[in-house]
Design a protein around this motif. Sequence first.
Motif, PDB file in Angstrom:
ATOM      1  N   GLY A  45      66.405  40.120  53.484  1.00 45.47           N
ATOM      2  CA  GLY A  45      66.395  41.336  52.567  1.00 45.47           C
ATOM      3  C   GLY A  45      67.164  42.469  53.127  1.00 45.47           C
ATOM      4  N   ALA A  46      67.408  43.570  52.428  1.00 40.93           N
ATOM      5  CA  ALA A  46      68.132  44.545  52.737  1.00 40.93           C
ATOM      6  C   ALA A  46      68.059  45.413  53.948  1.00 40.93           C
ATOM      7  CB  ALA A  46      68.406  45.297  51.468  1.00 40.93           C
ATOM      8  N   LYS A  47      66.759  45.382  54.403  1.00 40.48           N
ATOM      9  CA  LYS A  47      66.288  46.192  55.592  1.00 40.48           C
ATOM     10  C   LYS A  47      66.677  45.697  56.845  1.00 40.48           C
ATOM     11  CE  LYS A  47      61.959  48.084  53.644  1.00 40.48           C
ATOM     12  NZ  LYS A  47      60.488  47.649  53.386  1.00 40.48           N
ATOM     13  N   GLY A 143      61.873  38.317  64.708  1.00 45.38           N
ATOM     14  CA  GLY A 143      61.916  38.803  65.961  1.00 45.38           C
ATOM     15  C   GLY A 143      62.514  40.290  66.129  1.00 45.38           C
ATOM     16  N   PHE A 144      61.975  40.895  67.417  1.00 41.89           N
ATOM     17  CA  PHE A 144      62.487  42.350  67.759  1.00 41.89           C
ATOM     18  C   PHE A 144      64.024  42.362  68.033  1.00 41.89           C
ATOM     19  CE2 PHE A 144      63.277  46.022  70.140  1.00 41.89           C
ATOM     20  CZ  PHE A 144      62.635  46.905  69.721  1.00 41.89           C
ATOM     21  N   ASP A 145      64.458  43.377  67.560  1.00 38.90           N
ATOM     22  CA  ASP A 145      65.973  43.627  67.717  1.00 38.90           C
ATOM     23  C   ASP A 145      66.079  45.181  67.909  1.00 38.90           C
ATOM     24  OD1 ASP A 145      69.185  42.200  66.943  1.00 38.90           O
ATOM     25  OD2 ASP A 145      68.815  44.662  67.376  1.00 38.90           O
ATOM     26  N   PHE A 146      66.825  45.949  68.817  1.00 39.43           N
ATOM     27  CA  PHE A 146      66.876  47.333  69.083  1.00 39.43           C
ATOM     28  C   PHE A 146      67.548  47.829  67.812  1.00 39.43           C
ATOM     29  CE2 PHE A 146      65.307  46.741  73.219  1.00 39.43           C
ATOM     30  CZ  PHE A 146      64.354  48.090  73.397  1.00 39.43           C
ATOM     31  N   ARG A 147      68.368  47.144  66.853  1.00 38.65           N
ATOM     32  CA  ARG A 147      68.600  47.767  65.971  1.00 38.65           C
ATOM     33  C   ARG A 147      67.612  48.006  64.420  1.00 38.65           C
ATOM     34  NH1 ARG A 147      72.632  42.815  64.126  1.00 38.65           N
ATOM     35  NH2 ARG A 147      71.216  41.783  65.305  1.00 38.65           N
ATOM     36  N   ASP A 148      66.434  47.524  64.878  1.00 42.27           N
ATOM     37  CA  ASP A 148      65.381  47.758  64.030  1.00 42.27           C
ATOM     38  C   ASP A 148      64.560  48.955  64.349  1.00 42.27           C
ATOM     39  OD1 ASP A 148      66.335  45.449  62.217  1.00 42.27           O
ATOM     40  OD2 ASP A 148      65.167  44.278  63.492  1.00 42.27           O
ATOM     41  N   PHE A 149      64.988  49.345  65.615  1.00 40.57           N
ATOM     42  CA  PHE A 149      63.871  50.346  66.556  1.00 40.57           C
ATOM     43  C   PHE A 149      64.342  51.828  66.422  1.00 40.57           C
ATOM     44  CE2 PHE A 149      63.245  52.587  70.446  1.00 40.57           C
ATOM     45  CZ  PHE A 149      61.842  52.414  70.630  1.00 40.57           C
ATOM     46  N   GLU A 150      63.592  52.777  65.915  1.00 40.05           N
ATOM     47  CA  GLU A 150      64.054  54.069  65.932  1.00 40.05           C
ATOM     48  C   GLU A 150      62.971  55.150  66.604  1.00 40.05           C
ATOM     49  OE1 GLU A 150      65.357  57.524  62.289  1.00 40.05           O
ATOM     50  OE2 GLU A 150      64.584  55.603  61.824  1.00 40.05           O
TER      51      GLU A 150
END
Length: 174
Positions: A45-47, A143-150
Amino acid sequence: MTQSPKATSPYEQIIKGLDLQPHPEGGFYNEVYRSKGVIQGDSLGAKFQGERNFSTSIYFLLTSEVFSSFHRIVQDEIWHFYDGSPLALHIISPEGDYSQRIIGRAIDQGEVPQFVVPGGSWFGAMVIRETDFSLLGCTVAPGFDFRDFELATRSDLLLKFPLHSEIIRKLTRR
Ligand code: GUN
């Protein structure tokens, strides 16, 4: 005369024993699981941009002196309580609704040992007892990725959610 070993606090022993490292939101963590399986970006998905592991899991430790500052990730995050003081999780939904949940073992007092923070919500956490620590697990899929972290800035959150200024000031560092 033999020298006695330097006393270490229980949480220092945990940090050493589990090889925990400082986390940008505050606290200490170590990844214990990252699935070998990978989901392609066009199935997510786009997120999400790019591929992600199916799932990851970390140990996460906070102390009475070190809170987790407001941040958000794209996916839901499952928190699991393991040891130490109960932990207060503070959540602000994208619509601006504030809620608090205590993660702990005292089920008769309304604490829950497992809790899911919805993806996209801003959240931070604080150890409830003084001079103590909380050891938890955090599991996410994908899974976690710092691209998804703000990590939030205080000024940005205050602008978005002026009604919740008190908790925003408590749980931001910059
Ligand atoms: N890996 C690195 N940081 C994090 C985090 O904040 N949450 C989860 N679930 N995994 C992580």
